[in-house]
Design a protein around this motif. Sequence first.
Motif, PDB file in Angstrom:
ATOM      1  N   ASP A   1       0.864  -1.196   0.000  1.00 56.42           N
ATOM      2  CA  ASP A   1       0.000   0.000   0.000  1.00 56.42           C
ATOM      3  C   ASP A   1       0.893   1.235   0.000  1.00 56.42           C
ATOM      4  O   ASP A   1       1.960   1.241   0.599  1.00 56.42           O
TER       5      ASP A   1
ATOM      6  N   ALA B   1     -10.241   4.988   1.261  1.00 56.62           N
ATOM      7  CA  ALA B   1     -11.678   5.213   1.470  1.00 56.62           C
ATOM      8  C   ALA B   1     -12.163   4.535   2.751  1.00 56.62           C
ATOM      9  O   ALA B   1     -13.079   5.032   3.423  1.00 56.62           O
ATOM     10  N   THR B   2     -11.530   3.429   3.093  1.00 61.92           N
ATOM     11  CA  THR B   2     -11.969   2.667   4.274  1.00 61.92           C
ATOM     12  C   THR B   2     -11.987   3.556   5.526  1.00 61.92           C
ATOM     13  O   THR B   2     -12.971   3.585   6.261  1.00 61.92           O
TER      14      THR B   2
ATOM     15  N   GLY C   1     -21.396   2.787   7.655  1.00 62.78           N
ATOM     16  CA  GLY C   1     -22.728   2.293   7.961  1.00 62.78           C
ATOM     17  C   GLY C   1     -22.928   0.920   7.328  1.00 62.78           C
ATOM     18  O   GLY C   1     -22.302   0.598   6.318  1.00 62.78           O
TER      19      GLY C   1
ATOM     20  N   VAL D   1       2.521   1.741  -6.168  1.00 68.40           N
ATOM     21  CA  VAL D   1       2.599   0.972  -7.416  1.00 68.40           C
ATOM     22  C   VAL D   1       2.442   1.937  -8.581  1.00 68.40           C
ATOM     23  O   VAL D   1       1.461   2.676  -8.652  1.00 68.40           O
TER      24      VAL D   1
HETATM   25  C1  LIG Z   1     -17.334   9.630   2.663  1.00 67.31           C
HETATM   26  C2  LIG Z   1     -17.532   8.147   2.471  1.00 67.31           C
HETATM   27  C3  LIG Z   1     -18.566   7.504   3.136  1.00 67.31           C
HETATM   28  C4  LIG Z   1     -18.750   6.133   2.979  1.00 67.31           C
HETATM   29  N1  LIG Z   1     -19.720   5.501   3.699  1.00 67.31           N
HETATM   30  C5  LIG Z   1     -19.854   4.157   3.629  1.00 67.31           C
HETATM   31  C6  LIG Z   1     -20.797   3.483   4.448  1.00 67.31           C
HETATM   32  O1  LIG Z   1     -21.526   4.087   5.228  1.00 67.31           O
HETATM   33  N2  LIG Z   1     -20.865   2.113   4.341  1.00 67.31           N
HETATM   34  C7  LIG Z   1     -20.076   1.414   3.491  1.00 67.31           C
HETATM   35  O2  LIG Z   1     -20.194   0.185   3.437  1.00 67.31           O
HETATM   36  N3  LIG Z   1     -19.186   2.035   2.689  1.00 67.31           N
HETATM   37  C8  LIG Z   1     -19.056   3.383   2.743  1.00 67.31           C
HETATM   38  N4  LIG Z   1     -18.150   4.024   1.956  1.00 67.31           N
HETATM   39  C9  LIG Z   1     -17.464   3.257   0.918  1.00 67.31           C
HETATM   40  C10 LIG Z   1     -16.339   2.435   1.465  1.00 67.31           C
HETATM   41  O3  LIG Z   1     -15.532   3.246   2.281  1.00 67.31           O
HETATM   42  C11 LIG Z   1     -15.553   1.885   0.281  1.00 67.31           C
HETATM   43  O4  LIG Z   1     -16.438   1.175  -0.589  1.00 67.31           O
HETATM   44  C12 LIG Z   1     -14.464   0.924   0.718  1.00 67.31           C
HETATM   45  O5  LIG Z   1     -13.674   1.494   1.735  1.00 67.31           O
HETATM   46  C13 LIG Z   1     -13.608   0.581  -0.484  1.00 67.31           C
HETATM   47  O6  LIG Z   1     -12.547  -0.210  -0.053  1.00 67.31           O
HETATM   48  P1  LIG Z   1     -11.321  -0.466  -1.018  1.00 67.31           P
HETATM   49  O7  LIG Z   1     -10.441  -1.420  -0.340  1.00 67.31           O
HETATM   50  O8  LIG Z   1     -11.822  -0.766  -2.376  1.00 67.31           O
HETATM   51  O9  LIG Z   1     -10.635   0.983  -1.162  1.00 67.31           O
HETATM   52  P2  LIG Z   1      -9.657   1.775  -0.192  1.00 67.31           P
HETATM   53  O10 LIG Z   1     -10.050   1.679   1.216  1.00 67.31           O
HETATM   54  O11 LIG Z   1      -9.489   3.125  -0.789  1.00 67.31           O
HETATM   55  O12 LIG Z   1      -8.317   0.962  -0.324  1.00 67.31           O
HETATM   56  C14 LIG Z   1      -7.509   1.027  -1.460  1.00 67.31           C
HETATM   57  C15 LIG Z   1      -6.068   1.082  -1.006  1.00 67.31           C
HETATM   58  O13 LIG Z   1      -5.245   1.031  -2.163  1.00 67.31           O
HETATM   59  C16 LIG Z   1      -4.144   1.866  -1.929  1.00 67.31           C
HETATM   60  N5  LIG Z   1      -3.606   2.249  -3.232  1.00 67.31           N
HETATM   61  C17 LIG Z   1      -4.250   2.891  -4.228  1.00 67.31           C
HETATM   62  N6  LIG Z   1      -3.455   3.078  -5.282  1.00 67.31           N
HETATM   63  C18 LIG Z   1      -2.280   2.542  -4.953  1.00 67.31           C
HETATM   64  C19 LIG Z   1      -1.030   2.434  -5.613  1.00 67.31           C
HETATM   65  N7  LIG Z   1      -0.866   2.921  -6.847  1.00 67.31           N
HETATM   66  N8  LIG Z   1      -0.012   1.857  -4.956  1.00 67.31           N
HETATM   67  C20 LIG Z   1      -0.177   1.368  -3.705  1.00 67.31           C
HETATM   68  N9  LIG Z   1      -1.317   1.447  -3.022  1.00 67.31           N
HETATM   69  C21 LIG Z   1      -2.350   2.020  -3.629  1.00 67.31           C
HETATM   70  C22 LIG Z   1      -4.719   3.043  -1.157  1.00 67.31           C
HETATM   71  O14 LIG Z   1      -3.703   3.701  -0.419  1.00 67.31           O
HETATM   72  C23 LIG Z   1      -5.745   2.380  -0.281  1.00 67.31           C
HETATM   73  O15 LIG Z   1      -5.253   2.064   1.003  1.00 67.31           O
HETATM   74  C24 LIG Z   1     -17.911   5.389   2.101  1.00 67.31           C
HETATM   75  C25 LIG Z   1     -16.871   6.032   1.432  1.00 67.31           C
HETATM   76  C26 LIG Z   1     -16.670   7.401   1.619  1.00 67.31           C
HETATM   77  C27 LIG Z   1     -15.533   8.071   0.897  1.00 67.31           C
END
Ligand SMILES: Cc1cc2nc3c(=O)[nH]c(=O)nc-3n(C[C@H](O)[C@H](O)[C@H](O)COP(=O)(O)OP(=O)(O)OC[C@H]3O[C@@H](n4cnc5c(N)ncnc54)[C@H](O)[C@@H]3O)c2cc1C
Length: 419
Positions: A30, A39-40, A46, A181
Motif C-alpha cells: 500500500d 476510502a476505508t 454504515g 505501485v
Molecule cells: C465519505 C464516504 C462515506 C462512505 N460511507 C460508507 C458506508 O456508510 N458504508 C459502506 O459500506 N461504505 C461506505 N463508503 C465506501 C467504502 O468506504 C468503500 O467502498 C471501501 O472502503 C472501499 O474499499 P477499497 O479497499 O476498495 O478501497 P480503499 O479503502 O481506498 O483501499 C484502497 C487502497 O489502495 C491503496 N492504493 C491505491 N493506489 C495505490 C497504488 N498505486 N499503490 C499502492 N497502493 C495504492 C490506497 O492507499 C488504499 O489504502 C464510504 C466512502 C466514503 C468516501
Amino acid sequence: MLVVGAGILGLATAYNILRINPKTSVLIVDKTGDVGQGATAKSAAGFRAELFTSPTNQMLSNTSVNFYLHAQKEEGYDLGIELVGYLILRSRDQFEEIADIANLLEKKGALKIYRKEELKNLLKMNYEFDGDEEAELLGVKNIDYGLFGIKCGYIDADKLAYYYRDKIKEMEGNFQFNTKVEKIIVEPEVKLGIPREPRAWQKVRFTGIETNKGFIKAKNLVIAAGGWTNQLLDSIGIDCISKPKKRQIFTFRPKTEEQKALLNTKGFSEEGILPFTFLPTGHYIRADKRDGTFWFSYSDEMRPFSTDDKPEEKYYYDNIYPIIVKYFPQLEGARIDNMWAGLYMINSVDHNPVVFKRSNMVVATGASGSGILKGDAIGRIAAALVYNEPYANLFEGEEISSSKLEVIGRSLEVEKFVF
Ligand SMILES: Cc1cc2nc3c(=O)[nH]c(=O)nc-3n(C[C@H](O)[C@H](O)[C@H](O)COP(=O)(O)OP(=O)(O)OC[C@H]3O[C@@H](n4cnc5c(N)ncnc54)[C@H](O)[C@@H]3O)c2cc1C
C-alpha cells in the motif's frame, strides 16, 4: 500472491486467500503507512443487512454483516459495532416506487415501516413543506414514510481493518507500506527472447509490479486499489467499469439542549440514539454514539469523476446545511467541527461491486458507498477467483457464482436502494 491495496477489499481478499489455503505466501502493498487509510478510513462505515432491492446485494450485505457480528460476538473482537438501525425517510412518491420490496422486507423481519403519524411521536423534525417555496427550490420533499432497517448500524472501519490485519499476520501474511505501485508488469506467457516482447499476438501474464521502491515479482496479483484501480488498469487496457468520485463527511458536536435531544433520540433501537438517517433528498446523518457528534454527508451526481479527495468546507454550507436545517430546525447555526473526504468507486452500470479475473490477476472494486458493508463477501468472491473456484462460499455457507460480479456478460439486477 501480491495484493495491491490494504483497504477493506484488499484485506478481506488476502484474509480469505489465506483462510482457504494457509500455505499461500501473501504480500500486501500500500502507498500509505498502514492498513485501511484510503476510502476505508474515510467511510461513514454504515451497514444495512438485506436492505437492498437486488438479491445479489441482499446476499452480499447480509452475509458480510453476519460475519462482522460473529467476529464481534463469538470471536470477542471489538469492531465498534453499534446496532442503531437505518431510518430511510421517504415521500409518498418515493415510497410507492419501492413499496413492494419494502413490504416484502418487512414480512421477512428486516425492516419496519413507519407512517408519518407514528414517526412524529418518535422524531422531532419538519415533515410537511407544502407551499414552502424555498423548500421546493431546494428539492426538499415531504416525509410520509420511514423505513427502519433493523440489522443495521455502523462499525468502526479502523477496527475492522485492524481485525483483518491481525488475522492476516497470524497466518503469516506480510505487509509492505509506503510503496506506491506505478505500473503492473505485463510479460508474455511464453518468452521467446525477441525484442519488444510482448508482441501484440502473444498471450500475456501479469508478472509483478513496478513501485517507487523497485520491482516486485509475483505469480498472481490482486488489484484492490480503491479509487485508483482504474488508473492502474487503464494503462494495460483493462476496463473495470468503475470510476472514482469524491464523497465528504462533516461533523458537528451538538451545542443546544434541542440538538443534544435530537442526537439522543430514543424509541427506535435499544441504543437510544438517532438511527443512521437518510433524508428524501439523499442527505444522510449519522449520530456517533461514542463521540457524541453528528456526521453529515451527501452523495451528489453532478460531480466530476476524479481522484481529488480534499474536503471542501464550502460544500457543507452550500449543499448540506440549507437542506438539513429545513428538516431539522434545531440544527440552525450548526457550524462544522471537522471534515474529511474519500473516494467512492462508482459502477454506474448497475451499482453492484465488480470482481473479475484476467489471466493471473484478480480485480476487486466498484464498491461505491457500500464496500465496508459488503467487504467480507467481496473478499470471499475475489479469493475464490484466485483459486479458480467456480463458486465462493459466503459466511455461513451460502454459495455464489464466482463470476457473478464479472464485467463481461454482466447481467445483474439494478439496485434501487442507492442512498
Ligand atoms: C465519505 C464516504 C462515506 C462512505 N460511507 C460508507 C458506508 O456508510 N458504508 C459502506 O459500506 N461504505 C461506505 N463508503 C465506501 C467504502 O468506504 C468503500 O467502498 C471501501 O472502503 C472501499 O474499499 P477499497 O479497499 O476498495 O478501497 P480503499 O479503502 O481506498 O483501499 C484502497 C487502497 O489502495 C491503496 N492504493 C491505491 N493506489 C495505490 C497504488 N498505486 N499503490 C499502492 N497502493 C495504492 C490506497 O492507499 C488504499 O489504502 C464510504 C466512502 C466514503 C468516501
